[in-house]
Motif scaffolding. Structure first.
Motif, PDB file in Angstrom:
ATOM      1  N   ARG A  36      54.895  39.841  42.240  1.00 43.83           N
ATOM      2  CA  ARG A  36      53.724  40.723  42.252  1.00 43.83           C
ATOM      3  C   ARG A  36      53.147  40.876  43.655  1.00 43.83           C
ATOM      4  O   ARG A  36      52.083  41.454  43.833  1.00 43.83           O
ATOM      5  CB  ARG A  36      52.635  40.168  41.313  1.00 43.83           C
ATOM      6  CG  ARG A  36      53.020  40.180  39.844  1.00 43.83           C
ATOM      7  CD  ARG A  36      51.803  40.093  38.931  1.00 43.83           C
ATOM      8  NE  ARG A  36      51.015  38.892  39.125  1.00 43.83           N
ATOM      9  CZ  ARG A  36      51.276  37.719  38.550  1.00 43.83           C
ATOM     10  NH1 ARG A  36      52.299  37.586  37.743  1.00 43.83           N
ATOM     11  NH2 ARG A  36      50.493  36.688  38.777  1.00 43.83           N
ATOM     12  N   ASN A  37      53.843  40.326  44.641  1.00 41.35           N
ATOM     13  CA  ASN A  37      53.343  40.375  46.021  1.00 41.35           C
ATOM     14  C   ASN A  37      54.213  41.323  46.841  1.00 41.35           C
ATOM     15  O   ASN A  37      55.299  40.951  47.279  1.00 41.35           O
ATOM     16  CB  ASN A  37      53.374  38.955  46.603  1.00 41.35           C
ATOM     17  CG  ASN A  37      52.898  38.904  48.048  1.00 41.35           C
ATOM     18  OD1 ASN A  37      52.579  39.952  48.632  1.00 41.35           O
ATOM     19  ND2 ASN A  37      52.854  37.710  48.605  1.00 41.35           N
ATOM     20  N   THR A 169      41.465  36.248  47.519  1.00 38.81           N
ATOM     21  CA  THR A 169      42.047  37.252  46.641  1.00 38.81           C
ATOM     22  C   THR A 169      43.482  37.537  47.061  1.00 38.81           C
ATOM     23  O   THR A 169      43.930  37.084  48.118  1.00 38.81           O
ATOM     24  CB  THR A 169      41.181  38.538  46.609  1.00 38.81           C
ATOM     25  OG1 THR A 169      41.674  39.385  45.565  1.00 38.81           O
ATOM     26  CG2 THR A 169      41.210  39.298  47.921  1.00 38.81           C
ATOM     27  N   PHE A 171      47.351  39.875  45.467  1.00 37.81           N
ATOM     28  CA  PHE A 171      47.896  40.979  44.662  1.00 37.81           C
ATOM     29  C   PHE A 171      48.082  40.531  43.208  1.00 37.81           C
ATOM     30  O   PHE A 171      48.766  39.527  42.964  1.00 37.81           O
ATOM     31  CB  PHE A 171      49.255  41.414  45.207  1.00 37.81           C
ATOM     32  CG  PHE A 171      49.195  41.997  46.595  1.00 37.81           C
ATOM     33  CD1 PHE A 171      48.704  43.285  46.801  1.00 37.81           C
ATOM     34  CD2 PHE A 171      49.635  41.264  47.694  1.00 37.81           C
ATOM     35  CE1 PHE A 171      48.658  43.830  48.084  1.00 37.81           C
ATOM     36  CE2 PHE A 171      49.577  41.809  48.970  1.00 37.81           C
ATOM     37  CZ  PHE A 171      49.095  43.094  49.166  1.00 37.81           C
ATOM     38  N   GLY A 172      47.498  41.269  42.273  1.00 39.04           N
ATOM     39  CA  GLY A 172      47.757  41.063  40.843  1.00 39.04           C
ATOM     40  C   GLY A 172      47.561  39.638  40.370  1.00 39.04           C
ATOM     41  O   GLY A 172      48.374  39.120  39.604  1.00 39.04           O
ATOM     42  N   SER A 176      40.415  35.161  38.014  1.00 41.54           N
ATOM     43  CA  SER A 176      39.407  35.375  39.046  1.00 41.54           C
ATOM     44  C   SER A 176      38.957  34.020  39.601  1.00 41.54           C
ATOM     45  O   SER A 176      39.488  32.985  39.224  1.00 41.54           O
ATOM     46  CB  SER A 176      38.230  36.138  38.445  1.00 41.54           C
ATOM     47  OG  SER A 176      37.343  36.546  39.465  1.00 41.54           O
ATOM     48  N   LEU A 180      34.659  35.601  43.782  1.00 37.80           N
ATOM     49  CA  LEU A 180      34.892  37.002  43.416  1.00 37.80           C
ATOM     50  C   LEU A 180      33.839  37.440  42.397  1.00 37.80           C
ATOM     51  O   LEU A 180      33.304  38.546  42.461  1.00 37.80           O
ATOM     52  CB  LEU A 180      36.300  37.183  42.843  1.00 37.80           C
ATOM     53  CG  LEU A 180      37.452  37.004  43.828  1.00 37.80           C
ATOM     54  CD1 LEU A 180      38.790  37.160  43.108  1.00 37.80           C
ATOM     55  CD2 LEU A 180      37.364  38.012  44.969  1.00 37.80           C
ATOM     56  N   GLU A 184      30.850  40.327  43.027  1.00 37.28           N
ATOM     57  CA  GLU A 184      30.720  41.453  42.110  1.00 37.28           C
ATOM     58  C   GLU A 184      29.304  41.502  41.519  1.00 37.28           C
ATOM     59  O   GLU A 184      28.663  42.561  41.495  1.00 37.28           O
ATOM     60  CB  GLU A 184      31.758  41.251  40.980  1.00 37.28           C
ATOM     61  CG  GLU A 184      31.724  42.220  39.852  1.00 37.28           C
ATOM     62  CD  GLU A 184      32.745  43.331  40.020  1.00 37.28           C
ATOM     63  OE1 GLU A 184      33.703  43.128  40.771  1.00 37.28           O
ATOM     64  OE2 GLU A 184      32.539  44.380  39.378  1.00 37.28           O
ATOM     65  N   ASP A 298      39.496  41.360  52.707  1.00 36.58           N
ATOM     66  CA  ASP A 298      40.690  41.166  51.873  1.00 36.58           C
ATOM     67  C   ASP A 298      40.618  41.997  50.594  1.00 36.58           C
ATOM     68  O   ASP A 298      41.637  42.483  50.106  1.00 36.58           O
ATOM     69  CB  ASP A 298      40.853  39.678  51.497  1.00 36.58           C
ATOM     70  CG  ASP A 298      41.522  38.880  52.612  1.00 36.58           C
ATOM     71  OD1 ASP A 298      41.875  39.489  53.649  1.00 36.58           O
ATOM     72  OD2 ASP A 298      41.681  37.660  52.433  1.00 36.58           O
ATOM     73  N   LEU A 299      39.409  42.137  50.062  1.00 34.50           N
ATOM     74  CA  LEU A 299      39.276  42.901  48.809  1.00 34.50           C
ATOM     75  C   LEU A 299      39.722  44.346  49.022  1.00 34.50           C
ATOM     76  O   LEU A 299      40.294  44.971  48.128  1.00 34.50           O
ATOM     77  CB  LEU A 299      37.835  42.858  48.308  1.00 34.50           C
ATOM     78  CG  LEU A 299      37.462  41.567  47.568  1.00 34.50           C
ATOM     79  CD1 LEU A 299      35.964  41.476  47.325  1.00 34.50           C
ATOM     80  CD2 LEU A 299      38.220  41.470  46.240  1.00 34.50           C
ATOM     81  N   TYR A 302      43.792  44.171  49.507  1.00 37.24           N
ATOM     82  CA  TYR A 302      44.631  43.822  48.358  1.00 37.24           C
ATOM     83  C   TYR A 302      44.453  44.750  47.146  1.00 37.24           C
ATOM     84  O   TYR A 302      45.164  44.611  46.168  1.00 37.24           O
ATOM     85  CB  TYR A 302      44.373  42.383  47.913  1.00 37.24           C
ATOM     86  CG  TYR A 302      44.924  41.343  48.884  1.00 37.24           C
ATOM     87  CD1 TYR A 302      46.298  41.082  48.951  1.00 37.24           C
ATOM     88  CD2 TYR A 302      44.086  40.639  49.744  1.00 37.24           C
ATOM     89  CE1 TYR A 302      46.807  40.150  49.837  1.00 37.24           C
ATOM     90  CE2 TYR A 302      44.595  39.703  50.635  1.00 37.24           C
ATOM     91  CZ  TYR A 302      45.954  39.472  50.668  1.00 37.24           C
ATOM     92  OH  TYR A 302      46.454  38.542  51.535  1.00 37.24           O
ATOM     93  N   HIS A 303      43.438  45.662  47.203  1.00 34.86           N
ATOM     94  CA  HIS A 303      43.220  46.438  45.971  1.00 34.86           C
ATOM     95  C   HIS A 303      43.341  47.931  46.200  1.00 34.86           C
ATOM     96  O   HIS A 303      43.386  48.383  47.304  1.00 34.86           O
ATOM     97  CB  HIS A 303      41.863  46.072  45.355  1.00 34.86           C
ATOM     98  CG  HIS A 303      41.831  44.645  44.905  1.00 34.86           C
ATOM     99  ND1 HIS A 303      42.468  44.211  43.754  1.00 34.86           N
ATOM    100  CD2 HIS A 303      41.332  43.537  45.479  1.00 34.86           C
ATOM    101  CE1 HIS A 303      42.292  42.888  43.634  1.00 34.86           C
ATOM    102  NE2 HIS A 303      41.619  42.463  44.676  1.00 34.86           N
TER     103      HIS A 303
END
Ligand SMILES: NC(=O)c1ccc[n+]([C@@H]2O[C@H](COP(=O)([O-])OP(=O)(O)OC[C@H]3O[C@@H](n4cnc5c(N)ncnc54)[C@H](OP(=O)(O)O)[C@@H]3O)[C@@H](O)[C@H]2O)c1
Length: 303
Positions: A36-37, A169, A171-172, A176, A180, A184, A298-299, A302-303
């Motif tokens: 997933r990376n 954080t 990838f995928g 959590s 994080l 949020e 990073d958020l 990675y998103h």
């Protein structure tokens, strides 16, 4: 040097892969699911369920790593409490299979462990302090540690890296983490109910990856404590996030652990003495005020 990483789709696994790429360290990444990376080349990736003993043994013999960093585990503490046999299989039995495979090719074996090996009555803890696990997950990590500590063959080429609440954080990720959640919830003014009777020193995943790789690079062995620099009650950890975000009027309600009704018992006060890692690994982890801006960047990445 050639490092075989387990759990490469996980938070720590992804950071170790990132470090290996950045520093040109040859590596093999393995995880249970498909890769997933996207930053981990498919040519370095091997899908590997650690419960498939023959496949684990074969991969180690085929790849001949000089070190195995074993991050893969069942990490959900409450799930483990309710699924003790599965927890034992993944966290203990598969660690033994990998450790034996490492011994077979004379590789260093590094096991990731946890502050939960302690009962939390006398934190912060040194590496040599007495363990006393309170949950199924914690017991499984102690049992895995004992495979190395009480090895009848007296194989010496191993390390144990114990850590505390890892955040960051990637990838995928399948789960959590506290930071994080705070990032949020706090800006939206959402009410956060947080315990004030559990002390932790949360660990920036990149700092932990540095420590894990440095153990291997410096040919260190034995137990290492690797966490963040300050141990605080959980409510104060989140208040630090609020400060880093320059938010006023945080909506935080403090509660007692007793009201949570969690399946697994948690140690009240952990935290580690980092002297050994500072001295032997030059491990100097960042605190929350420094890492939150990095996490925000990073958020986006990675998103
Ligand atoms: N996170 C924390 O707060 C914390 C605190 C203390 C100690 N630790 C320890 O630090 C280590 C790394 O934690 P983490 O947060 O990076 O974990 P994580 O994000 O939960 O990742 C764990 C990885 O293990 C892999 N895995 C699970 N079962 C497997 C199996 N049967 N075969 C192969 N791979 C399997 C999963 O692979 P797939 O995703 O491919 O399924 C997953 O990516 C763990 O050993 C944990 O116990 C973590």
């Amino acid at each position: 040097m050639k490092i075989l990483i387990t759990g490469s789709n996980g938070l720590l696994g992804q950071k170790i892969v990132k470090r290996c790429i950045k520093h040109n360290i040859p590596f093999i990444a393995t995880s249970k699911g498909p890769n997933r990376n996207p930053e981990c080349p498919e040519s370095n990736y091997f899908r590997l369920d650690l419960l498939q003993t023959d496949e684990v043994e074969q991969l180690v013999v085929d790849q001949m790593p000089t070190a195995i960093i074993h991050t893969a585990a069942l990490t959900n503490v409450d799930y483990c409490e309710e699924h003790p046999e599965e927890c034992h299989q993944v966290n203990v039995v598969s660690s033994k299979v990998l450790y034996d495979a490492a011994k077979g090719v004379n590789a260093h074996f590094e096991l990731l462990s946890t502050d939960f090996v302690f009962d939390g009555e006398n934190g912060p803890y040194k590496e040599e302090d007495q363990v006393n696990p309170l949950s199924v997950y914690a017991r499984s990590k102690v049992d895995a540690e004992n495979l190395l500590l009480e090895d009848p063959d007296n194989y010496q080429n191993w390390s144990i890296a114990r850590t505390i609440i890892v955040y960051g954080t990637g990838f995928g990720l399948s789960r959590s983490n506290m930071m994080l959640w705070a990032l949020e919830a706090l800006p939206k003014g959402e009410l956060m109910k947080l315990v004030d009777d559990q002390f932790r020193a949360p660990t920036w995943a990149d700092d932990l990856a540095y420590g894990c790789v440095e153990i291997v690079k410096r040919n260190q062995t034995g137990i290492f404590h690797l966490c963040g620099p300050v141990s605080r009650p959980i409510n104060q950890i989140v208040e630090e996030v609020g400060k880093a975000l320059k938010l006023s009027n945080l909506r935080i309600e403090t509660i007692s652990s007793k009201t949570l009704n969690q399946a697994a018992k948690r140690p009240p006060r952990t935290g580690f003495d980092l002297s050994k890692a500072e001295k032997l690994l030059d491990y100097h982890p960042m605190d929350i005020q420094e890492t939150i801006p990095l996490l925000q960047k990073d958020l986006i990445h990675y998103h």
